[in-house]
Write an enzyme that holds these catalytic residues in place. Structure first.
Site, PDB file in Angstrom:
ATOM      1  N   GLU A 165     -39.441  10.525   2.555  1.00 20.12           N
ATOM      2  CA  GLU A 165     -39.565  11.202   3.843  1.00 20.12           C
ATOM      3  C   GLU A 165     -39.539  12.723   3.700  1.00 20.12           C
ATOM      4  OE1 GLU A 165     -40.347   9.385   6.112  1.00 20.12           O
ATOM      5  OE2 GLU A 165     -39.221   7.509   6.213  1.00 20.12           O
ATOM      6  N   HIS A 210     -31.782   6.476  10.480  1.00 21.21           N
ATOM      7  CA  HIS A 210     -32.261   5.241  11.098  1.00 21.21           C
ATOM      8  C   HIS A 210     -31.153   4.676  11.983  1.00 21.21           C
ATOM      9  CE1 HIS A 210     -34.889   4.663   7.218  1.00 21.21           C
ATOM     10  NE2 HIS A 210     -35.285   5.689   7.940  1.00 21.21           N
ATOM     11  N   TYR A 264     -25.104  16.903  27.104  1.00 25.40           N
ATOM     12  CA  TYR A 264     -24.945  17.310  25.711  1.00 25.40           C
ATOM     13  C   TYR A 264     -26.248  17.325  24.919  1.00 25.40           C
ATOM     14  CZ  TYR A 264     -20.219  16.850  27.252  1.00 25.40           C
ATOM     15  OH  TYR A 264     -19.069  16.993  27.980  1.00 25.40           O
TER      16      TYR A 264
END
Length: 218
Positions: free
Chosen positions: A74, A95, A120
């Site tokens: 990635e 993930h 938030y």
């Protein structure tokens, strides 16, 4: 530099301790000048150490492996966010369960996969666009992230999970945690028609006060 690498490894272990990086999923990187130190392929975040990180060079085209073990597949996502923000120091990709679940749903709108249910997400992240599905490690998806035409610190990858940058390690880690918490709220609320979202004036107040992008084009 060693302090920054140690901080990144500690951040990875913290994310794993919260249950946000099961098994060998997820990856983290830090940038020092034109060098990016990233977790190796198959390396659990809970057992990271500075001497096990892969070393890559930030180039015009992305990241090039220069030393150490084989980097996470990635790495293109990390390179895309470093190119988007020259001041970014850390990138986190997870993930995490609720964020992955939320990524399987239609996005709230074009600039945020998640609706403004709590303050938030707006205070720490702001825009969080949904990137269409591509296989993990796909270079085209990294290019889509790099070329997004809205201001953002990261994105939610469809059927995959979040990727987010920060100008410190703690900022990137905190943003990744907040995306998971906001996604959990999203999944608990479900499709309830009576769920209250923060109003436009409320979201604008929060994002302005905390300096986060919201509905803003580049």
């Amino acid at each position: 530099m060693s302090d920054l690498l140690t901080e990144a490894c500690s951040g990875g272990r913290h994310l794993e301790s919260l249950g946000l990086s099961p098994g060998s999923s997820g990856n983290i990187s830090v940038r020092v000048g034109d060098r990016v130190h990233i977790s190796a392929t198959g390396q659990p975040l809970g057992s990271l150490s500075a001497d096990q990180l892969s070393v890559m060079e930030l180039t015009a085209d992305g990241l090039a492996h220069v030393d150490g073990p084989r980097p996470s597949k990635e790495h293109g996502l990390h390179g895309a966010l470093y190119h988007r923000d020259p001041d970014a120091v850390c990138v986190v990709h997870l993930h995490s369960t609720h964020a992955v679940a939320a990524s399987c749903l239609p996005p709230w709108n074009e600039h945020s996969a998640l609706p403004p249910l709590t303050p938030y997400l707006l205070m720490r992240v702001g825009n969080l666009p949904l990137i269409p599905y591509h296989p993990p490690g796909d270079a085209d998806q990294a290019q889509l992230l790099r070329e997004l035409d809205i201001q953002c610190h990261g994105a939610l990858l469809q059927n995959h999970g979040p990727v987010v940058a920060g100008r410190t390690v703690s900022e990137a880690v905190d943003r990744a945690i907040e995306i998971e918490l906001a996604s959990q709220t999203r999944m608990l609320v479900g499709q309830a028609p009576g769920a209250r979202l923060l109003t436009d004036s409320e979201t604008e107040h929060l994002t302005s006060a905390y300096g986060q992008p919201w509905k803003m084009a580049l």
